[in-house]
Design an enzyme around this catalytic site. Structure first.
Site, PDB file in Angstrom:
ATOM      1  N   ARG A 199       0.858  -1.177   0.000  1.00  0.00           N
ATOM      2  CA  ARG A 199       0.000   0.000   0.000  1.00  0.00           C
ATOM      3  C   ARG A 199       0.900   1.235   0.000  1.00  0.00           C
ATOM      4  O   ARG A 199       1.571   1.511   1.003  1.00  0.00           O
ATOM      5  CB  ARG A 199      -0.905   0.014   1.237  1.00  0.00           C
ATOM      6  CG  ARG A 199      -1.806  -1.205   1.347  1.00  0.00           C
ATOM      7  CD  ARG A 199      -2.570  -1.172   2.669  1.00  0.00           C
ATOM      8  NE  ARG A 199      -3.438  -2.343   2.801  1.00  0.00           N
ATOM      9  CZ  ARG A 199      -4.201  -2.574   3.869  1.00  0.00           C
ATOM     10  NH1 ARG A 199      -4.176  -1.723   4.892  1.00  0.00           N
ATOM     11  NH2 ARG A 199      -4.959  -3.644   3.937  1.00  0.00           N
ATOM     12  N   ASP A 216       1.813   5.360  -0.292  1.00  0.00           N
ATOM     13  CA  ASP A 216       1.249   6.626   0.152  1.00  0.00           C
ATOM     14  C   ASP A 216       1.012   7.571  -1.020  1.00  0.00           C
ATOM     15  O   ASP A 216       1.444   7.321  -2.153  1.00  0.00           O
ATOM     16  CB  ASP A 216       2.198   7.315   1.138  1.00  0.00           C
ATOM     17  CG  ASP A 216       2.217   6.642   2.494  1.00  0.00           C
ATOM     18  OD1 ASP A 216       1.197   6.053   2.869  1.00  0.00           O
ATOM     19  OD2 ASP A 216       3.254   6.718   3.175  1.00  0.00           O
ATOM     20  N   TYR A 268      12.305  -1.434  -2.333  1.00  0.00           N
ATOM     21  CA  TYR A 268      12.031  -0.022  -2.590  1.00  0.00           C
ATOM     22  C   TYR A 268      13.328   0.691  -2.940  1.00  0.00           C
ATOM     23  O   TYR A 268      14.419   0.278  -2.514  1.00  0.00           O
ATOM     24  CB  TYR A 268      11.446   0.659  -1.349  1.00  0.00           C
ATOM     25  CG  TYR A 268      10.003   0.342  -1.050  1.00  0.00           C
ATOM     26  CD1 TYR A 268       8.978   1.169  -1.504  1.00  0.00           C
ATOM     27  CD2 TYR A 268       9.660  -0.755  -0.268  1.00  0.00           C
ATOM     28  CE1 TYR A 268       7.654   0.901  -1.206  1.00  0.00           C
ATOM     29  CE2 TYR A 268       8.328  -1.033   0.040  1.00  0.00           C
ATOM     30  CZ  TYR A 268       7.337  -0.202  -0.432  1.00  0.00           C
ATOM     31  OH  TYR A 268       6.025  -0.469  -0.136  1.00  0.00           O
ATOM     32  N   ARG A 279      10.741   5.914   4.228  1.00  0.00           N
ATOM     33  CA  ARG A 279      10.863   7.371   4.218  1.00  0.00           C
ATOM     34  C   ARG A 279      11.485   7.881   5.511  1.00  0.00           C
ATOM     35  O   ARG A 279      12.277   8.835   5.504  1.00  0.00           O
ATOM     36  CB  ARG A 279       9.500   8.012   3.983  1.00  0.00           C
ATOM     37  CG  ARG A 279       8.973   7.848   2.569  1.00  0.00           C
ATOM     38  CD  ARG A 279       7.529   8.313   2.467  1.00  0.00           C
ATOM     39  NE  ARG A 279       7.371   9.668   2.958  1.00  0.00           N
ATOM     40  CZ  ARG A 279       6.191  10.218   3.247  1.00  0.00           C
ATOM     41  NH1 ARG A 279       5.073   9.509   3.102  1.00  0.00           N
ATOM     42  NH2 ARG A 279       6.118  11.452   3.681  1.00  0.00           N
TER      43      ARG A 279
END
Length: 261
Positions: free
Chosen positions: A50, A52, A111, A198
């Site tokens: 999921r 952002d 990522y 992040r």
């Protein structure tokens, strides 16, 4: 009921994230609308992760079930035609086993976070990278990043809205390197907490700019306290790169790829 697995790419700029939300357009909403238009069936499209608001994807995996057979190549092309002009593309489509699940069958997610480190403003990378003007030391960032690799309680690097049952995660890889004025941070793990990548990048950037020492990063991790987080990096530099599944060495060799002409 055949189950179809998709490989997806998207620019996250206009979306509130992957998951359907009441406050704006989502990638899931766009996909489900396209499937309905092509097949006449209302489906739920489940993804490996999921993302952002503003986060991009290069090879997200997703799946949905249909009530009838459908040629994967034709389905791929039809979905891409219906998704235009939204910045979402179906790169590949294949039929998978009934028990294959894009989220729960996934054994590794990767990522990348991209920083552009220069004084000049961004042009082609605007909205697709974090612009940091002050010089940053990628080698120092990489050295500090290795303290986060392994099994840890990542509460400090976890959003207060995270729905994971446990803050303990095993980070398999966190590498930082420079390519000209571009600094890349690559992270791999079976799963991540909400905002984990992040948050790690934000703190590593403080180390790279000399605002934090490696000891400060170690203290933040050990604190297990979100209030000790130094900085949460903006979403536009984050990309979902890949998802791996048991028995898939290179899923690209096994899928029906869509060549839309």
């Amino acid at each position: 009921m055949p189950r179809f697995a998709l490989t997806l790419e998207w620019d996250g700029t206009p979306f509130v994230g992957y998951q359907r939300q009441p406050n704006g357009p989502s990638v899931q909403q766009a996909l489900e609308a396209a499937v309905l238009a092509v097949t006449g069936e209302t489906v739920g499209v489940h993804a490996a992760g999921r993302t952002d608001t503003g986060v991009h994807a290069r090879a997200m995996r997703a799946h949905f079930d249909l009530g009838r057979e459908f040629d994967p190549d034709r389905l791929c092309g039809a979905l891409n035609a219906l998704l235009r002009p939204q910045p979402v593309a179906v790169l590949a489509c294949m039929v998978v086993a009934d028990d294959w699940h894009a989220r729960f069958s996934c054994v590794e997610r990767a990522y990348e976070y991209r920083i552009i480190n220069r004084r000049a403003p961004l042009t082609v990378d605007r909205g697709r990278a974090w612009h940091i003007i002050r010089p940053i030391d990628a080698d120092v960032m990489h050295e500090a990043a290795q303290m986060l690799v392994g099994c840890h309680d990542f509460t400090t690097f976890r959003s207060v809205h995270c729905q994971s049952k446990s803050p303990v995660k095993t980070l398999d890889r966190l590498d930082v390197w420079r390519e000209g004025d571009r600094v890349v941070i690559a992270a791999q793990a079976r799963s991540f907490l909400h905002h984990q990548v992040r948050s790690m990048v934000g703190c590593l950037s403080l180390v790279g700019r000399g605002h934090w020492s490696q000891g400060d990063l170690a203290e933040a991790l050990a604190a297990k306290d979100r209030c000790k987080l130094g900085l949460n990096a903006p979403p536009e530099g984050l990309y979902f790169i890949s998802a791996k599944y048991p028995g898939e060495h290179d899923h690209g060799d096994e899928q029906a790829h869509c060549f839309d002409t």
